[in-house]
Design an enzyme around this catalytic site. Structure first.
Site, mmCIF file in Angstrom:
data_model
loop_
_atom_site.group_PDB
_atom_site.id
_atom_site.type_symbol
_atom_site.label_atom_id
_atom_site.label_comp_id
_atom_site.label_asym_id
_atom_site.label_seq_id
_atom_site.Cartn_x
_atom_site.Cartn_y
_atom_site.Cartn_z
ATOM 1 N N CYS A 120 22.880 31.698 26.956
ATOM 2 C CA CYS A 120 23.454 33.067 27.490
ATOM 3 C C CYS A 120 24.881 32.990 27.162
ATOM 4 O O CYS A 120 25.493 32.187 26.490
ATOM 5 C CB CYS A 120 23.306 33.125 29.027
ATOM 6 N N ARG A 158 22.279 37.698 28.579
ATOM 7 C CA ARG A 158 21.353 37.079 28.453
ATOM 8 C C ARG A 158 20.579 37.053 27.461
ATOM 9 O O ARG A 158 20.116 38.066 26.898
ATOM 10 C CB ARG A 158 20.176 37.247 29.887
ATOM 11 N N LEU A 159 20.137 35.725 26.587
ATOM 12 C CA LEU A 159 19.133 35.449 25.822
ATOM 13 C C LEU A 159 18.109 35.115 26.299
ATOM 14 O O LEU A 159 17.980 33.553 26.793
ATOM 15 C CB LEU A 159 19.627 34.589 24.611
ATOM 16 N N ILE A 183 14.855 32.880 27.162
ATOM 17 C CA ILE A 183 14.149 31.871 26.636
ATOM 18 C C ILE A 183 12.983 31.281 27.423
ATOM 19 O O ILE A 183 11.831 30.968 27.129
ATOM 20 C CB ILE A 183 15.077 30.438 26.276
ATOM 21 N N ASN A 211 25.005 29.200 31.296
ATOM 22 C CA ASN A 211 24.857 29.302 29.925
ATOM 23 C C ASN A 211 24.069 27.849 29.589
ATOM 24 O O ASN A 211 24.967 27.051 29.728
ATOM 25 C CB ASN A 211 26.052 29.685 29.341
ATOM 26 N N GLY A 212 23.119 27.800 29.074
ATOM 27 C CA GLY A 212 22.289 26.507 28.543
ATOM 28 C C GLY A 212 20.888 26.460 29.037
ATOM 29 O O GLY A 212 20.265 27.413 29.376
ATOM 30 N N ASP A 215 15.138 27.749 35.128
ATOM 31 C CA ASP A 215 16.075 26.771 35.503
ATOM 32 C C ASP A 215 17.288 27.220 36.480
ATOM 33 O O ASP A 215 17.937 26.331 37.026
ATOM 34 C CB ASP A 215 16.103 26.072 34.406
ATOM 35 N N ILE A 275 18.688 25.118 3.907
ATOM 36 C CA ILE A 275 19.688 26.188 3.098
ATOM 37 C C ILE A 275 20.012 24.994 1.759
ATOM 38 O O ILE A 275 20.388 23.839 2.011
ATOM 39 C CB ILE A 275 20.826 26.380 3.837
ATOM 40 N N SER A 315 18.064 20.642 16.215
ATOM 41 C CA SER A 315 18.987 20.158 15.216
ATOM 42 C C SER A 315 18.977 18.654 15.276
ATOM 43 O O SER A 315 18.270 18.087 16.390
ATOM 44 C CB SER A 315 20.335 20.774 15.353
#
Length: 632
Positions: free
Chosen positions: A2, A50-51, A53, A75-76, A100, A291, A363
């Site tokens: 977020c 907000r994204l 998840i 955020n997180g 969370d 990539i 990652s």
């Protein structure tokens, strides 16, 4: 994942205009396209994008605690939130959501600022305690998630996940910090101890800050640090087993999501290790993305394809070519501050590719810093051995004179390009490592600046904070100090900034399982021999992953996420290089010697010198200065 933003009045609880908070959040809409909210009370305003998840239908923000006495924007991701939730329920906490965010609120109300030590994850959040009239700002241990702050002329303090959130506030001053220009020229990014705008600060990684209404603002407090002062004992077999446990735990904990999940795959040791352990932990086919480049010597797609076939992933790949640098202005807009890590472009492209298939991507970032995987760390360990043998009274005059006399032979084979090594050996270990890590050495920076800027800069040099950080490090050796500097300085300033901004630009959540703090703390205690053997860095990790990965992945020369800048700036982007010396934006600042800037492009394009990294730095600085409307 977020975005958060807010305004807080410390001395007088003036009303907060919710439209200002909303505009700050709107500037961050790319980080959170799935929802938005603003809450205000006397002297405070909190905003959120907000994204979704976890707990997709619930957990709207700003979120109130069950008793209504605290409000949070976050955020997180907190990876151990279910375990914490159970512990808090046993202590009497009640929950209305399954996410969370509410767990952080309950943890704060139970343990205060000490709650941070219990959180495992990546985060930047703000909690307003209505009873205490306090704002609690916090950032995760390693700085995966960012938080910018700025005091404003009306007595308030504004904060946001990105600088562009603060830029949306009309009272923010846009005066550049000249010392940030010196920092940027040295490192290619503006480190966390400074911001490109003089009025803006970054909350450092592993720090929190408590602001109280009716009181003067206080400084930030460090709540976590990594120590290299102790050494773990045990056989290679035992240490390897413990490492594998931490690797598996880090990966598994970051696979919790209510949306599609995948991984970045470069074909190197780190991303391949993550994919191997994801495949082991998942009952479904793992999705991977990579990539490639149109310059064969720098293209690693064959290795990524090898790993994809080995573990049966659903693999997606795409090529980057020079035409992609038409996106230079977009890159500048994504980072706000000047940011010259050229791998940001392929990172953006792999994030775009991943977002077509998943919402969360794992990652491999962090292993090189933690396990001594960078070539510079291995060289530094050898140099420190030489320094321990040769007294400074001998090294300084001999190596200093040789370094000054040695030509800067960019065209020569690597063993003959000894100028930097000789100059590094003339100084202390900390000074030598700072010189090796810098993009533009102090002598060249001196030649680029105008006389007026040199007076403004004064005695400050960008290397000084890094040197002091290494000298103060909880460490036992030069290698320890180098790794500590990489974890505390390079990682949050460059690597994590790059991953956060490029992933969030396309509304993708990136997670770094190799930065699990328990894994980092374990790695910091490894004996030297478990980190470096001969010319081989990251030794114990490679040894441990032999059961999963082939030798041509584990032991080939490290490539990294490299872009062919030198070739591009002599070819399709030569015009961009030549234009730097005529840049109106840079000329307005008065920072540089314009004739020297012009000569850099000519020297590079002719092949007399390789100025590709410096030219790219200046190009990105030009774009940022123009976008931020900086005049000097």
């Amino acid at each position: 994942m977020c975005a958060i933003a807010g305004i807080f009045h410390c001395e007088t609880p003036k009303p907060v205009d919710p439209r200002r908070v909303e505009r700050m959040c709107d500037a961050l809409a790319h980080r959170g396209p799935d929802g938005a909210g603003v809450w205000t009370a006397p002297g405070v305003g909190l905003g959120h994008r907000r994204l979704s998840i976890i707990d997709l239908a619930g957990s709207p923000q700003p979120m109130h605690s069950a008793d209504g006495r605290a409000v949070i924007v976050f955020n997180g991701e907190i990876y151990n939130f279910r375990e914490l939730r159970a512990e808090l329920q046993a202590l009497g906490a009640q929950f209305r959501t399954d996410g969370d965010t509410e767990v952080i609120l309950a943890a704060y109300q139970q343990w205060g600022t000490d709650c941070l030590a219990r959180l495992q994850g990546m985060f930047a959040f703000a909690v307003y305690d209505l009873a205490r009239r306090e704002l609690f700002l916090a950032r995760d241990r390693l700085g995966v998630k960012p938080l910018f702050m700025a005091p404003l002329s009306d007595g308030s303090i504004a904060f946001a996940s990105e600088l562009k959130g603060l830029l949306a506030h009309p009272l923010l001053r846009r005066e550049a910090d000249p010392l940030a220009v010196e920092d940027y020229l040295a490192w290619g990014y503006v480190p966390d101890h400074r911001s490109f705008l003089k009025s803006v600060q970054k909350l450092p990684a592993g720090h929190f800050r408590v602001l109280k209404q009716g009181a003067q603002p206080t400084a930030s407090v460090q709540w976590w640090d990594v120590s290299f002062a102790d050494r773990r004992k045990g056989s290679t077999m035992d240490l390897s087993a413990e490492l594998l446990y931490h690797l598996r735990s880090g990966v598994a904990s970051r696979m919790v999501a209510d949306v599609p999940l995948g991984a970045f795959l470069s074909g190197g040791v780190d991303s391949s290790s993550v994919v191997a352990l994801m495949t082991e932990a998942s009952g479904e086919q793992v999705q991977t993305c990579s990539i490639g480049f149109d310059v064969e010597a720098l293209d690693e797609t064959a290795y990524a394809q090898q790993i994809a076939q080995l573990f049966g992933t659903q693999h997606h790949s795409r090529m980057v070519d020079p035409d992609d640098f038409a996106a230079i202005d977009r890159i500048a807009g994504i980072f706000d501050e000047p940011f010259a890590d050229a791998s940001a472009l392929p990172m953006l492209r792999v994030c775009e590719l991943a977002r077509e298939h998943v919402t969360v991507a794992l990652s491999g970032d962090g292993a090189d810093e933690a396990f001594a995987g960078y070539r510079r760390q291995i060289f530094h360990a050898r140099e420190e051995q030489a320094r321990s043998i040769l007294p400074a009274a001998l090294r300084q005059p001999v190596f200093g004179a040789l370094g000054q006399a040695w030509p800067k032979a960019d065209w020569a084979p690597r063993p003959l390009r000894a100028k930097s090594t000789l100059l590094a050996m003339a100084g202390s270990g900390e000074e030598g490592y700072a010189r090796g890590l810098s993009v533009v050495p102090p002598e060249l920076r001196q030649a680029l600046y105008s006389d007026a800027f040199l007076k403004t800069r004064g005695d400050y040099r960008a290397e000084q904070p890094l040197v002091q950080l290494m000298r103060d490090a909880p460490a036992r050796s030069g290698l320890d100090r180098a790794q500590y500097a990489d974890l505390k300085f390079w990682l949050p300033g460059d690597i994590l900034t790059k991953v956060d901004r490029t992933s969030m630009a396309v509304s993708l959540e990136a997670r770094e399982p190799l930065l699990d703090h328990r894994l980092i703390e374990f790695a910091a205690q490894l004996p030297h021999r478990q980190r470096i053997r001969g010319r081989q860095g990251k030794w114990l990790m490679k040894h441990t992953m032999q059961r999963y990965l082939p030798d041509n992945i584990l032991y080939r020369q490290k490539q990294g996420f490299v872009t062919p800048l030198a070739q591009w700036l002599r070819g399709p982007l030569a015009g961009q290089a030549r234009a730097i010396g005529r840049s109106a934006a840079l000329a307005r600042t008065g920072w540089f010697n314009s004739k020297r800037l012009s000569s850099l492009a000519d020297e590079h394009i002719s092949g007399r010198s390789d100025h590709s990294r410096l030219l790219w730095q200046l190009l990105m600085l030009d774009r940022s200065v123009e976008r931020l409307e900086i005049t000097g």
